[in-house]
Motif scaffolding. Structure first.
Motif, mmCIF file in Angstrom:
data_model
loop_
_atom_site.group_PDB
_atom_site.id
_atom_site.type_symbol
_atom_site.label_atom_id
_atom_site.label_comp_id
_atom_site.label_asym_id
_atom_site.label_seq_id
_atom_site.Cartn_x
_atom_site.Cartn_y
_atom_site.Cartn_z
ATOM 1 N N ARG A 103 0.849 -1.185 0.000
ATOM 2 C CA ARG A 103 0.000 0.000 0.000
ATOM 3 C C ARG A 103 0.894 1.248 0.000
ATOM 4 O O ARG A 103 2.046 1.198 0.420
ATOM 5 N N LEU A 104 0.347 2.369 -0.425
ATOM 6 C CA LEU A 104 1.080 3.629 -0.355
ATOM 7 C C LEU A 104 1.302 4.023 1.104
ATOM 8 O O LEU A 104 0.429 3.820 1.953
ATOM 9 N N THR A 105 2.463 4.596 1.391
ATOM 10 C CA THR A 105 2.831 4.922 2.767
ATOM 11 C C THR A 105 1.822 5.859 3.417
ATOM 12 O O THR A 105 1.364 5.626 4.542
ATOM 13 N N GLN A 129 8.097 3.742 -1.648
ATOM 14 C CA GLN A 129 9.469 3.961 -1.215
ATOM 15 C C GLN A 129 10.483 3.237 -2.100
ATOM 16 O O GLN A 129 11.678 3.223 -1.822
ATOM 17 N N GLU A 130 9.977 2.626 -3.153
ATOM 18 C CA GLU A 130 10.787 2.139 -4.263
ATOM 19 C C GLU A 130 11.715 0.970 -3.927
ATOM 20 O O GLU A 130 12.731 0.762 -4.588
ATOM 21 N N PHE A 131 11.373 0.221 -2.903
ATOM 22 C CA PHE A 131 12.045 -1.059 -2.700
ATOM 23 C C PHE A 131 11.410 -2.079 -3.636
ATOM 24 O O PHE A 131 10.240 -1.936 -4.030
ATOM 25 N N PRO A 132 12.131 -3.133 -3.982
ATOM 26 C CA PRO A 132 11.505 -4.212 -4.750
ATOM 27 C C PRO A 132 10.339 -4.807 -3.959
ATOM 28 O O PRO A 132 10.340 -4.810 -2.724
ATOM 29 N N ARG A 133 9.342 -5.284 -4.655
ATOM 30 C CA ARG A 133 8.176 -5.857 -3.991
ATOM 31 C C ARG A 133 8.539 -7.142 -3.247
ATOM 32 O O ARG A 133 9.456 -7.863 -3.642
ATOM 33 N N ASP A 136 10.939 -10.144 -2.303
ATOM 34 C CA ASP A 136 12.307 -9.643 -2.183
ATOM 35 C C ASP A 136 12.498 -9.100 -0.761
ATOM 36 O O ASP A 136 11.659 -8.358 -0.260
ATOM 37 N N PRO A 137 13.589 -9.441 -0.097
ATOM 38 C CA PRO A 137 13.777 -9.053 1.305
ATOM 39 C C PRO A 137 14.418 -7.681 1.508
ATOM 40 O O PRO A 137 14.699 -7.295 2.647
ATOM 41 N N SER A 138 14.649 -6.930 0.430
ATOM 42 C CA SER A 138 15.388 -5.671 0.552
ATOM 43 C C SER A 138 14.750 -4.708 1.548
ATOM 44 O O SER A 138 15.442 -4.062 2.350
ATOM 45 N N SER A 139 13.431 -4.561 1.502
ATOM 46 C CA SER A 139 12.757 -3.638 2.416
ATOM 47 C C SER A 139 12.856 -4.123 3.863
ATOM 48 O O SER A 139 12.994 -3.308 4.790
#
Length: 205
Positions: A103-105, A129-133, A136-139
């Protein structure tokens, strides 16, 4: 367990009625008539992106319409019955809450504030916030790094496979909130059918 990273839609808040309505209306703009139960099934078991892709619609065209109609929907988006209880109980015992959502922040913070839950949450990481969905564990890694969390004390909680896979990929514990029983075999550390069951899980309180 001290650090709880929550999915939002379908986990803390029952937003699917508005989401399904928004997707249904957006699809109509493309001349597509779809059954709302089927829309829910695809969004819940897979993702909104999967729904869009199944009709070969671009994200640039579909997603803005979907978010607009979801916001305009007369369907009520509200916390699940035990959301506030669980958040407060865990925080009272030293827990910290973070939200990781597609969702949008700003819309996530708005719903939290509307129901007086915003002060229980330290951070919201939204899709903008442009992290991969997820999965993907980046966020997740970003939250863990920013707040200096110990992975052994962190848990990802969500209602879909991609939430659990994101937690698994980040190397933290996971909890599947399963109220529909059609998700299939998902390799979560824990599975609950009611949010309040989280309080009684091993090493929680």
């Amino acid at each position: 367990m001290k650090n709880f990273i929550w999915d939002f839609d379908g986990t803390l808040f029952d937003t699917y009625p508005a989401m399904v309505d928004g997707a249904w209306r957006a699809l109509q703009d493309f001349g597509i008539t779809a059954d709302k139960k089927e829309i829910y099934f695809v969004m819940k078991k897979y993702s909104t992106s999967q729904l869009r892709q199944s009709y070969q619609l671009s994200e640039e065209k579909f997603t803005p319409l979907f978010h607009r109609y979801e916001t305009e929907s007369q369907e009520v988006s509200a916390p699940f019955q035990d959301t506030k209880l669980v958040l407060e109980k865990l925080k009272a015992h030293g827990g910290r809450h973070f939200i990781l959502t597609h969702r949008l922040t700003h819309s996530t913070w708005k719903l939290l504030k509307d129901f007086g839950l915003d002060e229980l949450v330290e951070e919201v990481v939204g899709i903008d916030q442009e992290f991969p969905r997820k999965p993907d564990p980046s966020s997740l890694h970003a939250i863990i790094k920013k707040f200096h969390l110990q992975k052994t004390e962190a848990m990802m909680i969500g209602d879909r496979r991609l939430d659990i896979e994101a937690g698994n990929n980040a190397g933290i514990a996971t909890c599947l909130y399963d109220i529909d029983h059609f998700l299939g075999d998902i390799p979560a550390t824990y599975v609950v059918n009611e949010l309040k069951q989280i309080i009684g899980l091993p090493e929680i309180i």
